[in-house]
Design an enzyme around this catalytic site. Structure first.
Site, PDB file in Angstrom:
ATOM      1  N   LYS A   1     -11.636  -1.422   8.106  1.00 56.04           N
ATOM      2  CA  LYS A   1     -10.760  -2.285   8.908  1.00 56.04           C
ATOM      3  C   LYS A   1     -11.250  -2.281  10.361  1.00 56.04           C
ATOM      4  CE  LYS A   1      -7.989  -2.382   5.273  1.00 56.04           C
ATOM      5  NZ  LYS A   1      -7.912  -3.538   4.347  1.00 56.04           N
TER       6      LYS A   1
ATOM      7  N   TRP B  35       0.814  -1.220   0.000  1.00 54.03           N
ATOM      8  CA  TRP B  35       0.000   0.000   0.000  1.00 54.03           C
ATOM      9  C   TRP B  35       0.840   1.260   0.000  1.00 54.03           C
ATOM     10  CZ3 TRP B  35      -4.513  -0.010  -1.881  1.00 54.03           C
ATOM     11  CH2 TRP B  35      -5.297  -1.170  -1.819  1.00 54.03           C
TER      12      TRP B  35
ATOM     13  N   ASP C 134      -0.886   7.172   6.729  1.00 56.46           N
ATOM     14  CA  ASP C 134      -2.059   6.374   6.385  1.00 56.46           C
ATOM     15  C   ASP C 134      -2.185   5.306   7.462  1.00 56.46           C
ATOM     16  OD1 ASP C 134      -3.908   4.564   5.423  1.00 56.46           O
ATOM     17  OD2 ASP C 134      -3.036   4.387   3.424  1.00 56.46           O
TER      18      ASP C 134
END
Length: 364
Positions: A198, A104, A174
């Site tokens: 999440k 990511w 992030d």
């Protein structure tokens, strides 16, 4: 109901049972309005109250200084990968710097390159993304626009320690997969963002905490929807927001505050879950390989493999017979992955560990 309790998916992740119960009721009719949450107006007094409570709960959980604005955005982290350099990588500063620590973060730095010049401060490609750097030891230009990193790499199962001091350049994180899983000193960050699917709720909403000092850097002329000041000025209601996702997020923050007892308590639970799972995996080290090197193992995601695709598939089937779902590894890495997000209980982890032990006796 059993599969909800034993959902180890990397995302969307498990939700607390009490939140699911309240959400089921709200889909039919909210007690406060008599209308379904799916049909509630984003301009209603009820929804404005939901926005207010969601923000209050996050501020309370994090003890967030007043100088930070909270916005509930759309587009997930993927949109912010481009929006952040559009807003903050101005010509007044050296290029922003990025930590490439996994799948990511590689996506975030690649997207930034489409927007502006940037620099890679650290790259874990050479070691196969099995370890992490110390953030405070990176050689970052003192006038860099910002340093960006992903705090928890869901694919590889890597998690950074929180910074011990405020960096010399603005730090942007992030935190999509470990936000509100542990206490943090938010004032060490210029911006924190996290999409919901999440630890926070269903997909559709992204939380952004932004130090208002950063807003002065934003250039004029950006499309309004991409200018981070827009949603702040309109209290996350510039265009139609994801009412349902924000409502569930508010319920999750209420659960963290009232049922769990705050982020320190949540961290203790998460540490116990991770210790139990990694203890089982390490006890099977002759049969199982954990992807991340030990010092950087994530409390949120454990990526591992039996080293044989057939055995990995067989374990997924073995676990499914016990109601355990979501163990498939990310398509970029393969293998297996168990995600231990906030709503995954210690009992669920015990069930997974028992399944691993039983499978090991039978097959390896």
């Amino acid at each position: 109901m059993k599969s909800n309790a034993l959902n180890f998916s990397g995302g969307p992740g498990a939700l607390p049972a009490t939140v699911l119960d309240e959400t089921r009721e709200a889909i039919v009719a909210l007690p406060a309005t008599g209308l379904s949450v799916l049909g509630m107006s984003h301009r209603s007094e009820w929804f404005l109250g939901i926005l207010d409570e969601a923000e209050r709960n996050i501020r309370e959980l994090l003890d967030l200084p007043a100088r930070y604005a909270i916005s509930f955005l759309q587009g997930g982290s993927s949109l912010l990968f481009a929006t952040i350099p559009m807003n903050f990588a101005t010509r007044a500063f050296a290029p922003p710097e990025y930590v490439n620590s996994g799948y990511w973060s590689m996506r975030s730095s690649a997207e930034a390159r489409r927007v502006c010049a940037s620099r890679i401060a650290w790259d874990g490609t050479r070691t196969g993304f099995r370890e992490l750097p110390m953030l405070d030891r990176l050689a970052v230009a003192p006038n860099a626009a910002y340093l960006h990193y992903v705090s928890n790499e869901t694919v590889e199962g890597l998690q950074f320690a929180l910074p011990e001091a405020k960096p010399a350049v603005p730090l942007i994180a992030d935190m999509s997969s470990d936000f509100l899983s542990r206490p943090l000193a938010a004032d060490r960050f210029a911006m924190i963002y996290a999409h919901a699917q999440k630890n926070l709720g269903p997909a559709g909403v992204t939380v952004a905490l932004i130090d208002r000092e950063m807003l002065a850097r934003i250039p004029d002329g950006l499309p309004r929807i991409l200018d981070l000041r827009t949603q702040i000025e309109h209290h996350s209601n510039y265009n139609t927001p994801p009412v349902f996702a924000i409502y569930v997020l508010m319920l999750v923050t209420r659960w963290l505050r009232d049922t769990i007892g705050g982020l320190a308590a949540m961290q203790r639970i998460n540490e116990a879950k991770a210790q139990r799972l990694y203890g089982t995996l390490d006890a099977m080290r002759d049969a199982i390989k954990v992807h991340a090197a030990s010092p950087w193992r994530s409390q949120m995601n454990a990526a591992f493999t039996f080293g044989d695709e057939r055995l990995d598939r067989a374990f997924i089937a073995h676990a499914a017979e016990r109601g355990i779902v979501g163990l498939e590894g990310h398509r970029s890495l393969g293998g297996l992955r168990a995600s231990l997000y906030n709503a995954v209980t210690l009992d669920a982890v015990e069930t997974l560990c028992d399944a691993l032990t039983d499978f090991g006796r039978q097959h390896v």
